[in-house]
Structures are given as C-alpha cells and as structure tokens.
Design an enzyme around this catalytic site. Sequence first.
Site, PDB file in Angstrom:
ATOM      1  N   HIS A  44       0.851  -1.201   0.000  1.00 62.49           N
ATOM      2  CA  HIS A  44       0.000   0.000   0.000  1.00 62.49           C
ATOM      3  C   HIS A  44       0.877   1.237   0.000  1.00 62.49           C
ATOM      4  O   HIS A  44       1.933   1.240   0.647  1.00 62.49           O
ATOM      5  CB  HIS A  44      -0.925   0.008   1.228  1.00 62.49           C
ATOM      6  CG  HIS A  44      -2.097   0.920   1.055  1.00 62.49           C
ATOM      7  ND1 HIS A  44      -2.013   2.268   1.269  1.00 62.49           N
ATOM      8  CD2 HIS A  44      -3.352   0.665   0.644  1.00 62.49           C
ATOM      9  CE1 HIS A  44      -3.192   2.808   1.004  1.00 62.49           C
ATOM     10  NE2 HIS A  44      -4.022   1.870   0.619  1.00 62.49           N
TER      11      HIS A  44
ATOM     12  N   ASP B 124      -8.073  -5.429  -0.520  1.00 66.43           N
ATOM     13  CA  ASP B 124      -8.489  -6.247  -1.663  1.00 66.43           C
ATOM     14  C   ASP B 124      -8.174  -7.731  -1.512  1.00 66.43           C
ATOM     15  O   ASP B 124      -8.772  -8.554  -2.200  1.00 66.43           O
ATOM     16  CB  ASP B 124      -7.808  -5.735  -2.946  1.00 66.43           C
ATOM     17  CG  ASP B 124      -8.563  -4.575  -3.556  1.00 66.43           C
ATOM     18  OD1 ASP B 124      -9.770  -4.475  -3.308  1.00 66.43           O
ATOM     19  OD2 ASP B 124      -7.942  -3.781  -4.277  1.00 66.43           O
TER      20      ASP B 124
HETATM   21  N1  ACO Z   1       4.141  -7.621  -4.618  1.00 65.78           N
HETATM   22  C1  ACO Z   1       5.474  -7.655  -4.724  1.00 65.78           C
HETATM   23  N2  ACO Z   1       6.259  -6.563  -4.553  1.00 65.78           N
HETATM   24  C2  ACO Z   1       5.646  -5.409  -4.256  1.00 65.78           C
HETATM   25  C3  ACO Z   1       4.244  -5.323  -4.128  1.00 65.78           C
HETATM   26  C4  ACO Z   1       3.480  -6.488  -4.310  1.00 65.78           C
HETATM   27  N3  ACO Z   1       2.179  -6.473  -4.201  1.00 65.78           N
HETATM   28  N4  ACO Z   1       3.922  -4.054  -3.796  1.00 65.78           N
HETATM   29  C5  ACO Z   1       5.066  -3.368  -3.760  1.00 65.78           C
HETATM   30  N5  ACO Z   1       6.101  -4.189  -4.020  1.00 65.78           N
HETATM   31  C6  ACO Z   1       7.511  -3.840  -4.056  1.00 65.78           C
HETATM   32  C7  ACO Z   1       7.894  -3.216  -5.394  1.00 65.78           C
HETATM   33  O1  ACO Z   1       8.272  -4.177  -6.333  1.00 65.78           O
HETATM   34  C8  ACO Z   1       9.001  -2.307  -4.986  1.00 65.78           C
HETATM   35  O2  ACO Z   1      10.155  -3.093  -4.795  1.00 65.78           O
HETATM   36  P1  ACO Z   1      11.594  -2.570  -5.295  1.00 65.78           P
HETATM   37  O3  ACO Z   1      11.831  -1.306  -4.506  1.00 65.78           O
HETATM   38  O4  ACO Z   1      12.497  -3.688  -4.971  1.00 65.78           O
HETATM   39  O5  ACO Z   1      11.443  -2.298  -6.756  1.00 65.78           O
HETATM   40  C9  ACO Z   1       8.591  -1.815  -3.617  1.00 65.78           C
HETATM   41  O6  ACO Z   1       7.728  -2.815  -3.088  1.00 65.78           O
HETATM   42  C10 ACO Z   1       7.857  -0.465  -3.673  1.00 65.78           C
HETATM   43  O7  ACO Z   1       6.797  -0.562  -4.638  1.00 65.78           O
HETATM   44  P2  ACO Z   1       6.081   0.695  -5.272  1.00 65.78           P
HETATM   45  O8  ACO Z   1       5.333   0.262  -6.489  1.00 65.78           O
HETATM   46  O9  ACO Z   1       7.051   1.834  -5.424  1.00 65.78           O
HETATM   47  O10 ACO Z   1       5.081   1.078  -4.106  1.00 65.78           O
HETATM   48  P3  ACO Z   1       3.850   2.011  -4.281  1.00 65.78           P
HETATM   49  O11 ACO Z   1       3.632   2.704  -3.004  1.00 65.78           O
HETATM   50  O12 ACO Z   1       3.982   2.872  -5.487  1.00 65.78           O
HETATM   51  O13 ACO Z   1       2.720   0.932  -4.627  1.00 65.78           O
HETATM   52  C11 ACO Z   1       0.862  -0.413  -4.723  1.00 65.78           C
HETATM   53  C12 ACO Z   1       1.590   0.690  -3.945  1.00 65.78           C
HETATM   54  C13 ACO Z   1       0.585   0.035  -6.151  1.00 65.78           C
HETATM   55  C14 ACO Z   1      -0.448  -0.709  -4.013  1.00 65.78           C
HETATM   56  C15 ACO Z   1       1.754  -1.677  -4.734  1.00 65.78           C
HETATM   57  O14 ACO Z   1       1.998  -2.129  -3.430  1.00 65.78           O
HETATM   58  C16 ACO Z   1       1.167  -2.790  -5.601  1.00 65.78           C
HETATM   59  O15 ACO Z   1       1.401  -2.829  -6.813  1.00 65.78           O
HETATM   60  N6  ACO Z   1       0.370  -3.717  -4.977  1.00 65.78           N
HETATM   61  C17 ACO Z   1      -0.329  -4.735  -5.723  1.00 65.78           C
HETATM   62  C18 ACO Z   1      -1.620  -4.177  -6.284  1.00 65.78           C
HETATM   63  C19 ACO Z   1      -2.648  -3.960  -5.201  1.00 65.78           C
HETATM   64  O16 ACO Z   1      -2.824  -4.770  -4.325  1.00 65.78           O
HETATM   65  N7  ACO Z   1      -3.380  -2.856  -5.320  1.00 65.78           N
HETATM   66  C20 ACO Z   1      -4.450  -2.523  -4.369  1.00 65.78           C
HETATM   67  C21 ACO Z   1      -4.117  -1.258  -3.648  1.00 65.78           C
HETATM   68  S1  ACO Z   1      -5.171  -1.001  -2.244  1.00 65.78           S
HETATM   69  C22 ACO Z   1      -6.708  -0.754  -2.857  1.00 65.78           C
HETATM   70  O17 ACO Z   1      -6.913  -0.311  -3.961  1.00 65.78           O
HETATM   71  C23 ACO Z   1      -7.849  -1.169  -1.946  1.00 65.78           C
END
Ligand code: ACO
Length: 374
Positions: free
Chosen positions: A259, A310
């Site tokens: 998140h 989710d």
């Molecule tokens: N699985 C694996 N790795 C992840 C995940 C995940 N779900 N989420 C973040 N990471 C990792 C990234 O790969 C990144 O790693 P790195 O630094 O080694 O490259 C690090 O964590 C940071 O990720 P960002 O994308 O920069 O984090 P951000 O704050 O932008 O992303 C997000 C938040 C989009 C929710 C992300 O965690 C994600 O893609 N999650 C999966 C999709 C999801 O569940 N969305 C629902 C959001 S909540 C909602 O809508 C109710």
Amino acid sequence: MSSKSKGGLEDVIVTSSAICNLNEKTNTVEIRGYDLLDLAKYSSFEEVCYLLWYKRLPSAKELTEFTQTLANHRQIPTGMIELIKRLPKTSTMDSLRTWVSALAAYDSEPNNTSTEATLRRITKITAVMPTIAATAYRISQRQEAVQPDPCLSHAQNFLHMILGKEVSTSLSRAFEKSLVLYSEHELNASTFSARVITSTLSDVYSAITAAIGTLKAPLHGGANEEAMKLLLAIESPKNAEKYVRLLLAEKRRVMGFGHRIYKLGDPRTKLMKQISEEIGEETGQLRWHKICEQVEETVGAEKKLFPNLDFYSAPAYYCLGIPTDLYTPIFASSRVCGWSAHILEQFQSNRLIRPRTTYVGPSGLTYVPLCERH
Ligand code: ACO
C-alpha cells in the site's frame, strides 16, 4: 512538484478535506471523525452514505427516509437495458463505466452543480450502480436480469440481483460490512480523478466515469479480481508457499499486497480477514481463506509486505458465489459514495487542480524544415 519528487505524487498534500482521516502512525481510518471499523461493525451501508454526504450520522427517521429514497432509485432508466444487451461482450467493469457515463443522457440538467442537484444526482447514481453491474454481468452470461427489490436493504438487494436468490442474514451482513470498508479512503487514485474532473466544473457523471476508469486496473481496485485469480491458480494451502516464492523470484507482484500509505499493514484488513473467515466457515469453503493465510505468511517473510483490503475480500466474495468479474464493480458501487462526498466537497470550495511537472526534456533545439530532415 520538487525535482526530488519520488514520483506518483507520494507524500504530496493536494488539498484539505474534512471527509477521511488516514493516520498511518495510529494505523486508523476515520470517516468524518468515526472509526471506519466501528462503522463497518455497527452501521448499515446507507448510514455511512448519509454520514459521508450530510457530514453527520442520521437520526432514525432520517435514516429510514434516506434508505427508502435510495431503494426507490434502483431502476435502470427505461431503454437502457436494451442498449446493454446490444453492447459487444466486455468486462462488467467496462460496462459499468459505459452505462454510468450514459446516465447523463437521462438527466434533464446534468450540468447543474448546485449542492441540491448534486445530492439528487449522486443518490440516483449510487442507487443504480449495483443494478447496472448485476444486470450487465447477467446479460453477458445470457441470464435473465434480476429486478431490484425495494423492500431489501442496499446490500441485500445487491446480492439478490447478482445471485438471483436470497442469502442468510449473516452472509448479507458480512457482505455489507465489506461495502462499508470499501466506501471511502481519502485521496486514492480514483478519488483524485473524480476531484480533478470536478475541479474543472465538469459534471458528476464525467467525474464518476473517470473514477471508475481509474479504479478498474490491477494497481487499484482491480487487485481483488487479480487476487482471486491467484488463489484459484494456487488451488490448495499446501501449494501456496512454493507458488508465491516462484512468483516473487520472477519479480512479479502479488496482487492484494502492499500500500502506498500503510507500510505496517492496512488497518481495514483485520476486519476483512475476519469477514472472509466467517463467510468461509458458514459456506463450508474455508480452503480459500486458508490459502490466503499461507500467502500472507510467505509474502510477509519474503518481502515484509502486508495484505491490503483487496486481498481477503477475494475469498469472501468467492465463497458468497459472486463471479470474479463483479469484484471490482462491487468495489466501485461502494466507493461511489466516497467519490460523491469528494465531488460535493470539491464543488463547495473549488479551485482548478493544475499541478506542475519538473521538465526533463530537451530545450532550445533549432527547427529543421521537413524537407531537410533525414
Ligand atoms: N508484490 C510484490 N512486490 C511489491 C508489491 C506487491 N504487491 N507491492 C510493492 N512491491 C515492491 C515493489 O516491487 C518495490 O520493490 P523494489 O523497490 O524492490 O522495486 C517496492 O515494493 C515499492 O513498490 P512501489 O510500487 O514503489 O510502491 P507504491 O507505493 O507505489 O505501490 C501499490 C503501492 C501500487 C499498491 C503496490 O503495493 C502494488 O502494486 N500492490 C499490488 C496491487 C494492489 O494490491 N493494489 C491494491 C491497492 S489497495 C486498494 O486499492 C484497496
């Protein structure tokens, strides 16, 4: 935006709002000052909707009237069902986006931005979105659409239109709690879209259509559908650890985890996890919840990431018998009351939202006429 921006508007304060207070230090979410988890446990969806739009909890009389008003607006406009039948097969979320946009054509004054007109409009849209989602899905499956029942609550009626049958009070109440958990969550991507559109003094239909388009994708609301696909692929709790380790080794994301705001876990997940377990137990399908627990353990150990709202909504909806294609439309049909509160707030103290970029492209190039270019 400063040149040191992490991108994605992270940590950028865009506006002031009196709707939702996310506190990542206390790990709480408050809606107009009330703990969201208390609202999910004790309030109906309609009551939370009233709180969001009218800025206070309703009296018993106000709630009865409001509930009835929402129930009276559930019918899809005459003629729209024929149009839905004619649309080539598409996902329910795409259908929902299309038909919410089309609702503007049935409104005699869609551009009236007064508070009274906006309240009438968001009441209609919130009431009818579940009917559009359930009807579009059933039509896509060549099933008869189920007529909304004004005697049922918003949540009971939604399930009734999706499943075509009554479910127990405990199951429909569990579903309603999930709707409340989804109802509002500060300036997430879809709410931001709605506010940007509203800030140009555009109409409510455009703002909600844009919000639906923003919500549908995997990094936002589409994650619940993706999470269910993952659980189905894993099949059994004993496969979960190996499956997830492989996924992470391939640098793929586990949908329903992580998140932008909560780095120590999404406070809504605890209740959603409980709801998923209760539904799994009542329907005799605890397997999906157990797979989730294994996935949670592995992702936590490997990546220190926690499940967001989710993740556990996926097994809960699956055990209720809800088709996967409807998970994100359900999220949208709940979040519409949060989007609407933000649209009202934006209209009430509007200034055009127009941020800046840090320019990183070339500059001062000499124009070369087309005939001289190679
Ligand atoms: N699985 C694996 N790795 C992840 C995940 C995940 N779900 N989420 C973040 N990471 C990792 C990234 O790969 C990144 O790693 P790195 O630094 O080694 O490259 C690090 O964590 C940071 O990720 P960002 O994308 O920069 O984090 P951000 O704050 O932008 O992303 C997000 C938040 C989009 C929710 C992300 O965690 C994600 O893609 N999650 C999966 C999709 C999801 O569940 N969305 C629902 C959001 S909540 C909602 O809508 C109710």
